[in-house]
Design an enzyme around this catalytic site. Structure first.
Site, PDB file in Angstrom:
ATOM      1  N   PRO A  48     -44.332  39.519 -34.798  1.00 50.84           N
ATOM      2  CA  PRO A  48     -43.591  40.775 -34.668  1.00 50.84           C
ATOM      3  C   PRO A  48     -44.505  41.926 -34.270  1.00 50.84           C
ATOM      4  CG  PRO A  48     -44.034  40.319 -36.967  1.00 50.84           C
ATOM      5  CD  PRO A  48     -44.569  39.148 -36.196  1.00 50.84           C
ATOM      6  N   ASP A  87     -42.066  44.330 -36.869  1.00 49.10           N
ATOM      7  CA  ASP A  87     -42.874  44.657 -38.031  1.00 49.10           C
ATOM      8  C   ASP A  87     -42.689  46.145 -38.270  1.00 49.10           C
ATOM      9  OD1 ASP A  87     -44.645  44.543 -40.067  1.00 49.10           O
ATOM     10  OD2 ASP A  87     -46.429  44.258 -38.830  1.00 49.10           O
ATOM     11  N   TRP A 517     -49.198  43.124 -43.756  1.00 45.25           N
ATOM     12  CA  TRP A 517     -49.541  41.804 -43.222  1.00 45.25           C
ATOM     13  C   TRP A 517     -48.898  40.688 -44.041  1.00 45.25           C
ATOM     14  CZ3 TRP A 517     -50.923  41.355 -38.553  1.00 45.25           C
ATOM     15  CH2 TRP A 517     -51.677  42.360 -37.945  1.00 45.25           C
ATOM     16  N   GLN A 553     -55.675  39.056 -33.890  1.00 44.90           N
ATOM     17  CA  GLN A 553     -54.840  38.580 -34.986  1.00 44.90           C
ATOM     18  C   GLN A 553     -55.537  37.546 -35.852  1.00 44.90           C
ATOM     19  OE1 GLN A 553     -52.129  39.970 -35.868  1.00 44.90           O
ATOM     20  NE2 GLN A 553     -52.144  41.335 -34.112  1.00 44.90           N
ATOM     21  N   TRP A 557     -52.436  38.305 -38.360  1.00 48.42           N
ATOM     22  CA  TRP A 557     -51.282  37.429 -38.524  1.00 48.42           C
ATOM     23  C   TRP A 557     -51.664  35.962 -38.701  1.00 48.42           C
ATOM     24  CZ3 TRP A 557     -47.547  34.862 -34.840  1.00 48.42           C
ATOM     25  CH2 TRP A 557     -46.289  34.706 -35.416  1.00 48.42           C
ATOM     26  N   LYS A 590     -62.956  48.825 -22.268  1.00 49.02           N
ATOM     27  CA  LYS A 590     -61.736  48.746 -23.038  1.00 49.02           C
ATOM     28  C   LYS A 590     -60.826  49.899 -22.638  1.00 49.02           C
ATOM     29  CE  LYS A 590     -60.335  48.012 -27.811  1.00 49.02           C
ATOM     30  NZ  LYS A 590     -60.773  47.922 -29.194  1.00 49.02           N
ATOM     31  N   LYS A 593     -56.580  55.510 -24.656  1.00 46.04           N
ATOM     32  CA  LYS A 593     -55.952  56.755 -24.223  1.00 46.04           C
ATOM     33  C   LYS A 593     -56.988  57.841 -23.977  1.00 46.04           C
ATOM     34  CE  LYS A 593     -51.618  55.930 -26.498  1.00 46.04           C
ATOM     35  NZ  LYS A 593     -51.079  55.973 -27.844  1.00 46.04           N
TER      36      LYS A 593
END
Length: 1034
Positions: A48, A87, A517, A553, A557, A590, A593
């Site tokens: 999610p 999530d 989590w 993750q 997750w 990377k 913003k």
RNA sequence: GGGGAAGUAACUCAGUUGGUAGAGUGGGGAUCUUAUAAAUAUCUGGUCGGUGGUUCGAGUCCAUCCUUCCCUACCA
């Protein structure tokens, strides 16, 4: 349908949107699942996304992978259910809302009201959901968005509670202290990503302090960078493997690490004894500052592997209240936690009561000096985290927190992980495996507001209990609750009390919520509201055959899923994991913003199409390596692959429609089709085999690259190009039928082959070619191995190479391909192999004859080299000498004899060797005086003598070419018949006369007339200026 | 600091069990076209990050160092 629809000219954006609507209208996803009812399920879990923040390009890559695999497996015949998820809990949501409401700490939130605050959190989550839906649809991610699992649903929370209840009942949840970065001004803990933003170099005072041994007048020397933590000291920690010295210096006796002794003490001291760290364990010492009383046994030496001898003294001051390692050591030795500092970062006891701890450092050092406990002090620069909002230095605080005792079943986690197939394998074996080996207990609770509430109630008598369902809560509640309106979030659950079974008093819920989590890790169960619903068929939905997420993750997750399922079901919740890496900008940085190097996926969808973006992301680099995103690469994919595909179809449909032909109405048996067709079918079926192999190990990049190569090189640039004339024929011969059959079959096959990766264009092609509802309901093409003829593929490769060489030879002497030449010579040994392909070579190279040369020595010089692969393993070190020996031989004659199968005796390093063909590699080099090109022992010799006849034909070909160009610039239709006017010299006129019929046929001219007219368009025909004019026949 | 990945042509990347480096893009000058804002061949371009080692032979195996990226961590 006798007509193949032309591809629309709509912009990609519009076209793809229309197709996406078509899928929705026709419920293609639901149908693709329904038609596989009863088939083997392929279980997929969607990780999610946090519905907090706009979807970015990195989400597109992960979802492209997921979607491609799921579509592929569906087409392979599995039933692949795909449930979306969101999530929705957690600190990121809270922070977003805090900003929006201009709240700056927990006091503000509570003043604002938890009810109202959580309501805002709920709204915030759903405001992003819309954008996610849009992105999902636009990129063609086929997943059920209408029945998602949402972590904030009561049903979901209930399942999570059920899981927590299991943990609690088995005694795996305990209350302890968690050390977390804490901003004393804001009064809140910070998440690790926030900490990372606030590192600054600061100067601080470090001290080496003397701790007196209890049973002797001896001192442990201990270094610390944070003197203010000394009042909380409860232990000293040494490395059990290191050697420590007991030394005498200036009549004092000290303990210090052997490695660091000189650094700490200088050169002058006397060593009294060497002691292993392990042997110092449990040696007691006197408390350094007696301002805080210990309520348990403390003040002795402990051991810990984390202690190094790189800085300090090798003896570490341990204050469980202020450090993670310290805290863990404290747990191991059951040490007390001394906490003289309050939540605002000020001492509440000690002489420094009321001052901010870091401001007290100097006074503490003075105090130590006054007490004679200071050994030395020095200033040091180091990185220290600060609050990114208010710049206050952060403190590491022990806060009461609830834990899951993961360490109890760590071995089971490792074991389960070893059964999982990871792609790439090193993520599972190393990165994740190593992490699991070192797993600590899971800090479960968060003193926050927006999350799944911790389902633990506590009584004044100390008794705690957990609640595992709504029903249980209602039955046990002191208050009267309504099953239908019960709300499981804060603050409503906070007001529910239950009766203590131990003392009969009223129990209150522990105010914390849990780590989000844990929510997402519960999804295998909670997405189906297990065990309250679906418990009877749960085994079909667990474990997942496949999950796919970003590498970040590993600790997220992937971990939470594994822990929860290992506990609940005893097995890993996933069988295969595909991991993707980050997307970087084109320079390898990377995207962020703040750097302004992010790309907006929606703009890319609109400009280049979701298909192109998906294909590019798969194509450019394997999923598990960082992808450098470069818009130029995207454009390349668009023109190389997508426009080629479209053009092949456009070409096919143009002629099929013009001739009103439908290849489905006839069928030429494969063995009766021309060599060229058998070749492309062989290539195509080999491709199917390769793709299946690559996809079986989730190497989508290789698969996609091979498909693109096939479409470009084999299909478009060779098969279709070579077959153009076959489409033009007016009669429906078997040859023409064959080319239509083959092209049609491959186009339909390609549409299906490409469908998992580029769902839009494949749909458009497929529906243009067939009457079916959708390509995504079709079966994936499977290789027909009977059509694979690798020898044929080799032969065609040979021909293509020879043609390339011939072109190169022409280039050398600057004779353009339109100018026919008499003959070329190629190696006689290929005669058998490609004899019947000669027309093809003749046409490609525009030569009258291809001659197989028998005696190569006439044209060639030979040289011999050892075949290292074969000879090296046999002769070993002698291969070098063999090379020299070979150079002395008469190559030309040796080659002939070896080719004939003879064995030649050769002396190398005084030994006779039997030389056979396999031991040597022959290279050929052209002799002077021949127009030829050589590559990899292939050669083509060009006969460059041009007869009058050839030159005339050259004029004619040139003439035709110019006329065709003019047809095009004049915008004539393909079938328009024309009349040609020209002027020019006698030479041209003669050639035109000679080839008049040929010219007429090629250019669809009814008449050719030589006139004198200065207004004609001047063309250069091989150096002869010639005027030309076209006119449509009436 | 710990863990992981990567370093091959100007750029993006292939390179299976060790066998003597390859494709696309870019740039140059050509060619071809009744499908292509296309294509075809060609020229240009490399100490395979450095140094050692194993081997007849290393981009590939081993050691070590350097650089970049990711994850993680106030190790006192």
């Amino acid at each position: 349908m006798s007509n193949f629809k032309p591809l629309t000219d709509l912009s990609v954006a519009k076209k793809e949107s229309e197709i996406a609507d078509y899928w929705d209208d026709n419920e293609i996803l639901a149908k693709s699942i329904a038609i596989r009812d009863g088939k083997t399920p392929f279980v997929f879990y969607e990780g999610p996304p946090t519905a907090n923040g706009k979807p970015g390009i990195h989400h597109v890559i992960a979802r492209t992978l997921k979607d491609s695999v799921c579509r592929y497996k569906t087409m392979q015949g599995y039933q692949v259910k795909r449930k979306a998820g969101w999530d929705t809990h957690g600190l990121p949501v809270e922070i977003e809302v805090e900003k929006q409401l201009k709240l700056s700490n927990k006091q503000d939130i509570e003043a604002y009201g938890i009810t109202e605050f959580n309501q805002k959190c709920r709204e915030s989550v759903f405001s992003y959901e819309q954008q996610w839906r849009e992105m999902t649809k636009r990129m063609g991610y086929s997943i059920d968005l209408d029945h998602p699992y949402v972590t904030l649903d009561n049903d979901y929370i209930e399942s999570v509670w059920w899981i927590l209840d299991q943990f609690f009942k088995q005694g795996l949840i305990y209350e302890g202290h968690k050390i977390l970065p804490y901003c004393s001004r804001c009064g809140t803990g910070l998440a690790s990503h926030e900490v990372a933003q606030g590192y600054k170099v600061i100067k601080s005072n470090t001290v080496v302090v003397k701790f007196k041994r209890k049973d002797a007048e001896e001192y442990f020397l201990v270094w610390t960078t944070t003197p203010w933590t000394l009042p909380s000291n409860v232990a000293l920690t040494v490395n059990p493997q290191e050697v420590y010295l007991k030394v005498r210096q200036n009549e004092e006796i000290y303990y210090v690490s052997k490695t660091l002794s000189h650094k700490v003490l200088g050169e002058e001291f006397e060593v009294l004894e060497e002691i292993k760290g392990k042997d110092l364990e449990y040696v007691e010492y006197e408390q350094l500052m007696s301002f805080v009383k210990a309520d348990k046994k403390a003040f002795f030496v402990t051991v810990g592997d984390y202690v190094t001898t790189e800085d300090g003294t090798g003896i570490v001051h341990t204050a469980p209240a202020f450090g993670e390692d310290d805290y863990n050591t404290g747990r191991r030795y059951n040490l007390p936690v001394l906490q003289p500092v309050d939540e605002t970062g000020k001492f509440v006891t000690t002489p420094w009561q009321g001052s901010f701890v870091m401001d007290a450092d100097l006074d503490i050092i003075k105090w130590l000096h006054g007490e004679g406990k200071l050994f030395k002090k020095e200033k040091m620069e180091h990185n220290y985290p600060h609050c990114w909002r208010c710049q206050t230095p952060l403190l590491y605080y022990a806060k009461p927190s609830w834990y899951i005792e993961v360490t109890k079943f760590k071995d089971k986690l490792v074991e389960n992980n070893n059964r999982v197939e990871w792609y790439p394998d090193y993520v599972g074996e190393k990165r994740f495996g190593n992490w699991l080996e070192n797993a600590n207990d899971w800090a479960l609770s968060r003193s926050r507001y927006w999350g799944t509430p911790l389902n633990i109630w506590r009584c004044g008598c100390g008794h705690t209990t957990s609640i595992g369902s709504r029903k249980e809560l209602i039955e046990n509640a002191v208050e009267t609750l309504d099953q239908t309106t019960i709300e499981l979030h804060r603050p409503f659950v906070d007001d529910i009390h239950i009766k203590c079974t131990k003392c009969g008093a009223t129990m209150t819920r522990v105010k914390d919520v849990i780590d989000c989590w844990f929510d997402s890790g519960s999804m295998p169960f909670a997405q189906h509201h297990y065990p309250f619903e679906n418990s009877e068929n749960f085994d079909q939905l667990f474990p997942a055959d496949f999950i796919c997420e970003g590498i970040d993750q590993t600790r997220g997750w992937f971990y939470s899923l594994l822990v929860i399922s290992t506990f609940v079901k005893g097995v890993a919740p996933y069988k295969r994991v595909l991991v993707n890496d980050l997307i970087l900008d084109k320079d390898g940085h990377k995207m962020s913003k703040s750097k302004g190097n992010t790309v907006n996926p929606f703009e890319l969808f609109d400009q280049y199409g979701a298909d192109a973006l998906r294909w590019y992301l798969l194509y450019v680099s394997p999923a598990w390596t960082p992808t450098k995103f470069d818009i130029e690469g995207l454009k390349e994919v668009q023109s190389k692959f997508f426009s080629t595909m479209r053009n092949v179809y456009a070409f096919f449909s143009l002629y099929a429609n013009t001739d009103k032909l439908d290849p489905r109405t006839f069928f030429i048996n494969y063995q009766d089709r021309p060599e060229l067709d058998q070749w492309v079918l062989s290539k195509y079926n080999s491709l199917l085999k390769d793709v299946e192999m690559d996809l079986s190990v989730f190497d989508l990049t290789k698969a996609v690259r091979k498909i693109q190569e096939f479409v470009n090189e084999d299909l478009s640039n060779w098969y279709i190009r070579r077959s153009r004339r076959r489409f033009w024929g007016t009669e429906l011969t078997d040859d023409k039928k064959a080319v239509y059959n083959t092209t049609y079959e491959i186009l339909v096959g390609l549409a299906k082959l490409v469908a998992p990766f580029a769902p839009y264009i494949s749909e458009e092609l497929y529906r243009s070619l067939t009457d079916e509802l959708s390509v995504h309901l079709a079966d994936y093409p499977v290789a027909n191995t009977q059509l694979i003829d690798s020898e044929l593929e080799t032969r065609m490769d040979l021909v293509r190479n020879l043609v390339g060489l011939g072109r190169a030879a022409r280039e050398q002497v600057r004779i353009k391909v339109r100018q026919p030449v008499q003959q070329i010579l190629i190696d006689g040994k290929y005669e058998q192999l490609i004899d019947y392909m000669l027309p093809l070579i003749q046409e490609e190279l525009n030569v009258k004859a291809v001659v197989f040369a028998k005696d190569l020595s006439q044209y060639m010089n030979f040289s011999l080299k050892p075949n290292f692969k074969v000879a090296g393993s046999i002769f070993g070190p002698k291969v070098k000498s063999l090379g020299k020996a070979l150079a002395t031989l008469d190559a030309a004659s040796v080659v002939l004899r070896l080719e004939a199968g003879e064995t030649i005796a050769l002396e190398v390093e005084g030994e006779l060797l039997d030389l056979v063909k396999d031991y040597v590699i022959t290279t050929i080099v052209a002799k002077e005086g021949f127009t030829m090109t050589v590559e990899d022992n292939l050669f083509v010799i060009l006969d460059t003598t041009l007869t009058k006849e050839l030159i005339d034909e050259g004029y004619a070909r040139e003439y035709i070419s110019k006329v065709q160009q003019m047809r095009k610039t004049n915008d004539y239709e393909m079938m328009d018949r024309i009349k040609i006017y020209f002027d020019g010299d006698e030479e041209i006129a003669q050639a035109v006369k000679l080839y008049e019929d040929y010219i007429k046929k090629e250019t669809l001219a009814d008449d050719i007339e030589r006139i004198n007219d200065a207004s004609l368009e001047k063309q250069n025909l091989n150096g002869h200026e010639t005027g030309l004019k076209l006119e449509k026949s009436s």
